[in-house]
Design a protein around this motif. Structure first.
Motif, short mmCIF file in Angstrom:
data_model
loop_
_atom_site.label_atom_id
_atom_site.label_comp_id
_atom_site.label_asym_id
_atom_site.label_seq_id
_atom_site.Cartn_x
_atom_site.Cartn_y
_atom_site.Cartn_z
N LEU A 305 0.85 -1.19 0.00
CA LEU A 305 0.00 0.00 0.00
C LEU A 305 0.89 1.24 0.00
N THR A 306 0.42 2.29 -0.65
CA THR A 306 1.22 3.52 -0.72
C THR A 306 0.56 4.70 -0.02
N ASN A 307 -0.58 4.46 0.62
CA ASN A 307 -1.28 5.52 1.34
C ASN A 307 -1.60 5.06 2.75
N PRO A 308 -1.06 5.73 3.78
CA PRO A 308 -1.30 5.31 5.17
C PRO A 308 -2.77 5.29 5.55
N LEU A 309 -3.58 6.23 5.02
CA LEU A 309 -4.99 6.27 5.38
C LEU A 309 -5.72 5.06 4.82
N GLU A 310 -5.32 4.62 3.64
CA GLU A 310 -5.91 3.40 3.09
C GLU A 310 -5.56 2.21 3.96
N PHE A 311 -4.32 2.15 4.42
CA PHE A 311 -3.90 1.07 5.30
C PHE A 311 -4.74 1.04 6.57
N LEU A 312 -4.96 2.20 7.18
CA LEU A 312 -5.74 2.25 8.41
C LEU A 312 -7.18 1.84 8.18
N SER A 313 -7.71 2.09 6.99
CA SER A 313 -9.09 1.72 6.71
C SER A 313 -9.24 0.21 6.48
N LEU A 314 -8.11 -0.47 6.16
CA LEU A 314 -8.17 -1.89 5.86
C LEU A 314 -7.57 -2.78 6.94
N VAL A 315 -6.83 -2.20 7.86
CA VAL A 315 -5.98 -3.01 8.74
C VAL A 315 -6.79 -3.97 9.62
N PHE A 316 -7.99 -3.56 10.07
CA PHE A 316 -8.76 -4.44 10.93
C PHE A 316 -9.39 -5.59 10.13
N GLN A 317 -9.51 -5.42 8.83
CA GLN A 317 -9.98 -6.51 7.98
C GLN A 317 -8.82 -7.44 7.62
N LEU A 318 -7.65 -6.86 7.37
CA LEU A 318 -6.51 -7.65 6.93
C LEU A 318 -5.87 -8.44 8.06
N LYS A 319 -5.78 -7.84 9.25
CA LYS A 319 -5.11 -8.45 10.39
C LYS A 319 -3.76 -9.05 9.97
N PRO A 320 -2.81 -8.22 9.49
CA PRO A 320 -1.54 -8.75 8.99
C PRO A 320 -0.71 -9.38 10.10
N ASP A 321 0.14 -10.33 9.69
CA ASP A 321 1.06 -10.98 10.64
C ASP A 321 2.31 -10.13 10.87
N MET A 322 2.58 -9.22 9.91
CA MET A 322 3.78 -8.41 10.01
C MET A 322 3.61 -7.17 9.13
N ILE A 323 4.22 -6.06 9.56
CA ILE A 323 4.07 -4.80 8.83
C ILE A 323 5.44 -4.17 8.60
N PHE A 324 5.73 -3.85 7.32
CA PHE A 324 6.88 -3.01 6.97
C PHE A 324 6.34 -1.62 6.66
N CYS A 325 6.98 -0.58 7.17
CA CYS A 325 6.43 0.77 6.97
C CYS A 325 7.55 1.80 6.82
N ASP A 326 7.49 2.59 5.74
CA ASP A 326 8.41 3.71 5.57
C ASP A 326 8.16 4.76 6.65
N ILE A 327 9.22 5.35 7.14
CA ILE A 327 9.06 6.46 8.09
C ILE A 327 8.52 7.69 7.37
N THR A 328 9.06 7.98 6.19
CA THR A 328 8.61 9.14 5.42
C THR A 328 7.43 8.76 4.54
N MET A 329 6.23 9.21 4.94
CA MET A 329 5.00 8.93 4.21
C MET A 329 4.12 10.17 4.19
N PRO A 330 3.24 10.31 3.19
CA PRO A 330 2.34 11.47 3.16
C PRO A 330 1.25 11.34 4.21
N GLU A 331 0.82 12.46 4.78
CA GLU A 331 -0.31 12.55 5.71
C GLU A 331 -0.01 11.96 7.08
N LEU A 332 0.49 10.74 7.15
CA LEU A 332 0.91 10.14 8.42
C LEU A 332 2.29 9.52 8.20
#
Length: 408
Positions: A305-332
């Motif tokens: 995913l390339t948008n943090p807000l999209e990730f937050l809208s999906l995360v409770f449905q996805l329930k990932p086992d692991m998350i990689f995340c860039d520190i520098t991201m738009p909006e969040l």
């Protein structure tokens, strides 16, 4: 006028209609980006959609650049009935005969006018209901960034009770949406249903009257959107009111089809081949493709995913086992995302790896403070990525993974 929402947003479309003082109707359709219990990989992932549902469509009707009415789909008459509940008006749909109205009218609008003709409601109530329906529809539309639109110039919807200027209305709703996003990840959608989760703490922590109200409204059947109609309030006001209780864990928000939601969660964690699911939140660079290609070749399920807000809208449905995340991201940024995840019991132990272009001591300290599991500096090496996944995820212990997600 027609096009895609990744080329022009809803706000700009509405402004063009207002400035041109146009009369006609706007049709907005979402793309069908849910496919069964899997998120379609054809979604344009640098955009954010509040509702994240299957294909929907909306109509907005205009007269000389002002809004007459808004409707979702073919018109859901129960939307009006929800508002009638606030005004203590009981009416059976079979009792309404809208045949005298212009056949061009949509069902929902015709229903309102039939109520007016039969003196079931007065013009003031009708205007208030229309305003509520227009506002909640625009709330959905202004949060939508995926789909297509067509504006058809033509005759106005008739008859007309009132119209609304676009700029002051959308300005107010846009501000509500800005505040709404601050409620993530605890509150994600107006269609979520609040229900009691810790009655003991409620009784010991809140006044008796407050507990009674929460027990009455948080019945596990009524969505936030319905509550807003019942109380004649906007959606954000209702969500903000229950937000502290959701934060405390005294209330939880679910979707109405809880059985399907639970099944979706299980399927999203482990597929039929028993693969672990990993989410990579990164800006669109070749590095993001590298993480996905390396891990997928080893049997892992990877969603980039390339948008943090999209990730937050999906995360409770996805329930990932692991998350990689860039520190520098738009909006969040990555620090904020990690901190928000750690506030939820569901993601308290999920490995979160922050990625940064620089290896600075202050960055590592800050990452540790927000609860990150590990820290990697770009450019990443294949061996580093695989080593971290193997380190933090026991891919052979399927029973523990399933048990962990079923009890979250």
């Amino acid at each position: 006028m027609q096009g895609n929402l990744n080329e022009i947003d809803i706000l700009s479309i509405l402004q063009l209609i207002e400035w041109g003082q146009r009369t006609g109707q706007l049709l907005v359709k979402t793309h069908n980006f849910r496919n069964g219990d899997k998120i379609s990989r054809e979604v344009n992932r640098d955009r954010y959609c509040l509702t994240c549902q299957q294909q929907q469509y909306w109509f907005v009707f205009f007269l000389n650049g002002q809004i007459i009415y808004c409707q979702q789909g073919d018109g859901s008459l129960p939307r009006i009935d929800d508002y009638l509940r606030y005004y203590r008006v009981e009416m059976q749909l079979d009792d309404i005969q809208p045949a005298s109205l212009d056949s061009a009218n949509v069902a929902e609008y015709s229903y309102l006018w039939a109520l007016l003709e039969q003196n079931t409601i007065d013009p003031k109530i009708a205007r208030n209901i229309m305003h509520g329906l227009v506002a909640e529809t625009l709330f959905d539309l202004l949060s939508l960034h995926e789909g297509s639109f067509i504006f058809d110039r033509g005759s106005a919807l008739t008859p007309q009770l009132t119209t609304w200027e676009i700029t002051p209305l959308v300005t107010k709703i846009a501000k509500q949406l800005q505040h709404w996003r601050q409620l993530y990840p605890y509150i994600q959608s107006p269609d979520q249903v609040p229900m009691l989760s810790d009655v003991v703490q409620l009784n010991s922590s809140l006044p008796v009257e407050t507990v009674k109200k929460l027990k009455h409204w948080a019945d596990g059947k009524t969505s936030l959107r319905q509550l807003a109609r019942y109380l004649n309030r906007d959606i954000f006001t209702v969500a903000k009111a229950i937000y502290p209780y959701v934060q405390q864990g005294w209330l939880q928000l679910v979707y109405s089809d809880t059985s399907n939601q639970e099944e979706d969660r299980e399927n999203s964690v482990i597929d039929s081949n028993g693969r672990v699911q990993i989410v990579s939140i990164q800006q669109p660079t070749p590095m993001g493709e590298t993480i996905e290609s390396i891990l997928q070749s080893k049997g892992y399920e990877v969603l980039t995913l390339t948008n943090p807000l999209e990730f937050l809208s999906l995360v409770f449905q996805l329930k990932p086992d692991m998350i990689f995340c860039d520190i520098t991201m738009p909006e969040l940024d990555g620090y904020e995302i990690c901190a928000m995840m750690r506030q939820s019991k569901t993601f308290a132990l999920v490995p979160i790896i922050l990625l940064n272009d620089r290896d600075r001591f202050i960055d590592r300290v800050r990452a540790r403070m927000v609860g990150t599991t590990d820290f990697l500096t770009k450019p990443l090496k294949d061996t580093e990525i695989l080593m971290l996944v193997e380190k933090y995820i026991n891919i052979d212990d399927r029973q523990d993974i399933q048990k962990r997600y079923k009890t979250c």
